[in-house]
Design a protein around this motif. Structure first.
Motif, PDB file in Angstrom:
ATOM      1  N   ARG A   1       0.844  -1.206   0.000  1.00  0.00           N
ATOM      2  CA  ARG A   1       0.000   0.000   0.000  1.00  0.00           C
ATOM      3  C   ARG A   1       0.877   1.252   0.000  1.00  0.00           C
ATOM      4  N   GLU A   2       1.907   1.254   0.853  1.00  0.00           N
ATOM      5  CA  GLU A   2       2.819   2.397   0.911  1.00  0.00           C
ATOM      6  C   GLU A   2       3.533   2.584  -0.424  1.00  0.00           C
ATOM      7  N   ASN A   3       3.942   1.487  -1.039  1.00  0.00           N
ATOM      8  CA  ASN A   3       4.617   1.545  -2.332  1.00  0.00           C
ATOM      9  C   ASN A   3       3.703   2.153  -3.399  1.00  0.00           C
ATOM     10  N   ARG A   4       2.428   1.738  -3.412  1.00  0.00           N
ATOM     11  CA  ARG A   4       1.455   2.314  -4.361  1.00  0.00           C
ATOM     12  C   ARG A   4       1.304   3.814  -4.149  1.00  0.00           C
TER      13      ARG A   4
ATOM     14  N   LYS B   1       4.361   5.648  -5.396  1.00  0.00           N
ATOM     15  CA  LYS B   1       4.370   5.701  -6.860  1.00  0.00           C
ATOM     16  C   LYS B   1       3.409   6.777  -7.355  1.00  0.00           C
ATOM     17  N   GLN B   2       2.248   6.880  -6.739  1.00  0.00           N
ATOM     18  CA  GLN B   2       1.290   7.910  -7.127  1.00  0.00           C
ATOM     19  C   GLN B   2       1.850   9.301  -6.846  1.00  0.00           C
ATOM     20  N   ALA B   3       2.481   9.464  -5.687  1.00  0.00           N
ATOM     21  CA  ALA B   3       3.067  10.761  -5.341  1.00  0.00           C
ATOM     22  C   ALA B   3       4.175  11.121  -6.328  1.00  0.00           C
TER      23      ALA B   3
END
Length: 106
Positions: A77-80, A83-85
């Protein structure tokens, strides 16, 4: 996975405990699971997955424990989110770079 939300944790724990307590009364663990699952109101496959996860959590079976799975989900979740940021920052950087080029060109 969704079935785990359908049953209270106490029900799951009780069902797994029943399997462990009564496995000697049956020819196999699967036979015990098949006999106990209808009494709990779940499918044998659901109960089997609860038993397997409990065995993994207790270190009696190979595989990822519940805490490891939760940690992996949190990291994914943190990785997603990162990536969005990064994508937002990349687009903003390109936008402002283009705006600077346009400003200099005038």
């Amino acid at each position: 996975m969704n079935t785990s939300k359908r049953y209270a944790p106490e029900v799951r724990q009780r069902a797994v405990r029943m399997v462990f307590d009564h496995v000697a009364d049956y020819p196999s663990q699967w036979a015990a699971i098949g006999a106990i699952a209808p009494k709990i109101g779940c499918t044998p496959e659901t109960l089997r997955s609860w038993v397997r996860q409990t065995e993994r959590d207790a270190g009696r079976r190979e595989g990822t424990t519940t805490s490891e799975r939760d940690r992996i989900k949190a990291l994914e979740r943190e990785n997603r989110e990162l990536k969005q940021a990064n994508e937002i920052l990349r687009k903003a950087s390109a936008y402002f770079a283009q705006a600077e080029l346009d400003r200099r060109g005038k």
